[in-house]
Write an enzyme that holds these catalytic residues in place. Structure first.
Site, short mmCIF file in Angstrom:
data_model
loop_
_atom_site.label_atom_id
_atom_site.label_comp_id
_atom_site.label_asym_id
_atom_site.label_seq_id
_atom_site.Cartn_x
_atom_site.Cartn_y
_atom_site.Cartn_z
N SER A 123 14.33 29.56 -16.02
CA SER A 123 13.54 30.67 -16.55
C SER A 123 14.25 31.99 -16.32
O SER A 123 14.90 32.19 -15.31
CB SER A 123 12.17 30.73 -15.90
OG SER A 123 11.48 31.88 -16.37
N LYS A 148 8.58 23.94 -14.30
CA LYS A 148 8.93 24.98 -15.28
C LYS A 148 7.82 25.13 -16.32
O LYS A 148 7.46 26.23 -16.74
CB LYS A 148 10.26 24.65 -15.95
CG LYS A 148 10.62 25.52 -17.17
CD LYS A 148 10.83 26.96 -16.76
CE LYS A 148 10.98 27.99 -17.85
NZ LYS A 148 11.12 27.70 -19.21
N HIS A 194 5.06 27.03 -14.78
CA HIS A 194 5.50 28.43 -14.74
C HIS A 194 5.14 29.09 -16.08
O HIS A 194 4.59 30.19 -16.11
CB HIS A 194 7.01 28.49 -14.48
CG HIS A 194 7.65 29.80 -14.84
ND1 HIS A 194 7.90 30.18 -16.14
CD2 HIS A 194 8.06 30.84 -14.07
CE1 HIS A 194 8.43 31.39 -16.16
NE2 HIS A 194 8.55 31.81 -14.91
N ASN A 195 5.46 28.43 -17.16
CA ASN A 195 5.17 29.01 -18.47
C ASN A 195 3.68 29.12 -18.73
O ASN A 195 3.22 30.08 -19.34
CB ASN A 195 5.83 28.18 -19.58
CG ASN A 195 7.33 28.40 -19.63
OD1 ASN A 195 7.94 28.80 -18.65
ND2 ASN A 195 7.93 28.14 -20.78
N GLU A 244 2.58 32.06 -17.02
CA GLU A 244 3.08 33.21 -17.79
C GLU A 244 2.13 33.53 -18.96
O GLU A 244 1.81 34.70 -19.21
CB GLU A 244 4.48 32.85 -18.30
CG GLU A 244 5.16 33.88 -19.16
CD GLU A 244 6.49 33.32 -19.69
OE1 GLU A 244 7.25 32.68 -18.93
OE2 GLU A 244 6.77 33.53 -20.89
#
Ligand code: ATR
Length: 494
Positions: free
Chosen positions: A139, A193, A196-197, A200
């Site tokens: 990222s 990941k 994480h998105n 976000e």
């Protein structure tokens, strides 16, 4: 061959290779070369490799190849090959082309945004062939790939021993500590990941709702930019808040209007937020704040629905009245929104980390949440001051949820009144705040001694004889709803 000749050969071999010279791949290769690694590069279309070397070849030691077999031969063993091509078919095609060229123990890394189930499948396939496969979430966008991303690698611990030093050296650093750590086996890195998105998405939705509230109270884009810039000096300090103030301050050269007012209000998405919610649904984990962020983007892009509803549905005009005669009122209003934003953000992190905890149980990953928070502190899009607090709370406590962390729950005790005022005010005024509201509902649901699920169980038992458990004795029970409504114990459940 002499030993000396061997040594010369060895020196000329590349330590790491990157396949795919589009933006992310070439930036990652440049980052490796800049960090002193002799880096082999290859791209399906050779002209891209040439162009990258022509523009950046002086930045470090590159070993370009026009042929995939030459590329593989240019690498020291065990080979470390990072694939940075179009996710999906591009990755599979590249892996298939590589397989006949690899030797036992070679390490293939997928640095793209792969779905973790694809990574699990690819890892199994390559493991059975005697190779290592590492699904590495990366990222930080283009700039991060070049200057130091946050890297989330998943695969065998053995492969991390060979790969870790390179990835750690090219990653972002906080006080000298790398934003890269071994996450877990097979799909663990890409799962983290993905989450994480998802976080976000939620972060950006909350920021959008905070701006909507400021706008509804008459703040101009420039005034709102100032508010976000101020927030960025406190507990909300983060990359996304920082760039929010920059985007809000941007004036459109064509019209002289704030850019944000001339951009079409339909949010795009590439799918990782959706994957996060799908994974949560499959695992049965509540991530309503993240889900609302994904749904809000979908609804924003549903032009047909919005057009139909705009003409049909009535409600308040979306204006929030604040008494501006006293600047203190304005300050309180802004502080309330800040507190709502912080609280909702904490809930989204709690939900995302909870999802990682459940996935770790399901897939047998040993994921250290404190380490995950640690490598999100820099390099990645959700980097934020809050992540250091999350790291230290998880390192110091055995937490079921982030919400129970001592410093978090204390702060939520302070912010929750403001959070409620913002949600209530938004609802009264007709300002949509699905993120703030769903996060608050989660908070209240999580802390409630009793929730409405008991009635749900009663209904399920009524129409489907699904049985229920009692609070005062073990076992499963069913009420004979269609006859005398006495209760019977469901002996099958024993
Ligand atoms: P970006 O980083 O610009 O978003 P992307 O669309 O994710 O790029 O990936 C593009 C890269 O994947 C390119 O390097 C492309 O190779 P070409 O330059 O030859 O188009 C590579 N790519 C896509 N499909 C591929 C395939 N089937 N085999 C090998 N490389 C492939």
């Amino acid at each position: 061959m002499t030993e000396a000749h061997d040594t010369v050969q060895q020196q000329e071999l590349a330590q790491v290779g990157v396949i795919g010279m589009a933006v992310m791949g070439s930036n990652l290769a440049r980052n490796m070369a800049r960090n002193g690694y002799r880096t082999a590069v290859w791209n399906r279309t050779g002209s891209k490799t040439d162009a990258m070397i022509a523009a950046h070849g002086h930045e470090g030691a590159f070993v370009p190849s026009q042929d995939l077999a030459d590329f593989v031969a240019s690498l020291e063993r065990p080979r470390r090959i990072v694939i940075m091509v179009q996710a999906g078919r591009g990755t599979d095609a590249t892996i298939d082309a590589l397989i006949p060229l690899l030797e036992a123990g070679d390490i293939v890394v997928d640095g793209g945004n792969a779905h973790y189930e694809d990574t699990r499948r690819r890892e199994k396939k390559l493991r059975e062939l005697g190779f290592h496969f590492v699904g590495a979430g990366i990222s930080g966008g283009e700039v991060g790939a070049l200057e130091g991303p946050s890297i989330m690698p998943g695969g065998s611990p053995e492969s991390y021993a060979a790969l870790g030093p390179i990835l750690e050296s090219i990653s972002a650093k906080v006080d000298g500590e790398p934003c890269c750590t071994y996450i877990g086996t097979d799909g663990a890195g890409h799962f983290v990941k993905m989450v994480h998105n998802g976080i976000e998405y939620a972060d950006m939705q909350f920021i959008g709702e905070a701006y909507e509230m400021l706008k509804a109270a008459g703040f101009s884009a420039a005034e709102a930019a100032d508010v976000f810039a101020t927030w960025n000096t406190g507990d909300l300090d983060s990359y996304l808040i920082e760039i929010t103030s920059e985007v809000l301050r941007q004036v459109d050269a064509r019209t002289g209007q704030p850019l944000v007012d001339v951009v079409v209000d339909a949010a795009g998405m590439k799918g990782t937020g959706t994957w996060t919610v799908q994974a949560a649904l499959n695992l049965g984990v509540g991530v309503n704040a993240i889900a609302e962020a994904v749904f809000a983007r979908a609804t924003s892009s549903d032009a047909e629905l919005r057009k139909a509803a705009q003409g049909a549905l009535s409600g308040p005009d979306g204006k929030v009245a604040i008494d501006d005669s006293d600047p203190i009122n304005r300050e309180h209003f802004v502080n309330d929104i800040r507190d709502a934003l912080w609280s909702a953000k904490v809930v989204a992190y709690a939900q995302g980390l909870d999802l990682i905890r459940y996935a770790a149980q399901e897939y047998g990953w040993q994921i250290d949440i404190a380490e995950v928070a640690k490598i999100w502190r820099a390099g990645c899009i959700i980097r934020a001051k809050l992540l250091e607090r999350i790291r230290s709370e998880y390192a110091a406590n055995n937490l079921v949820t982030l919400l129970e962390a001592p410093s978090i729950k204390a702060e939520l005790a302070r912010t929750q009144d403001a959070w409620r005022r913002v949600v209530a005010g938004a609802v009264r005024s007709g300002v949509p705040v699905p993120g703030f509201a769903s996060a608050l509902s989660y908070y209240d649901q999580a802390r409630a001694p009793r929730v409405n699920a008991a009635l749900t169980q009663g209904l399920r038992d009524y129409f489907g004889a699904h049985t229920y458990r009692r609070i005062d004795m073990p076992g499963s029970f069913h009420t004979l709803w269609s006859t005398d409504r006495t209760e019977v114990e469901d002996v099958d459940s024993h």
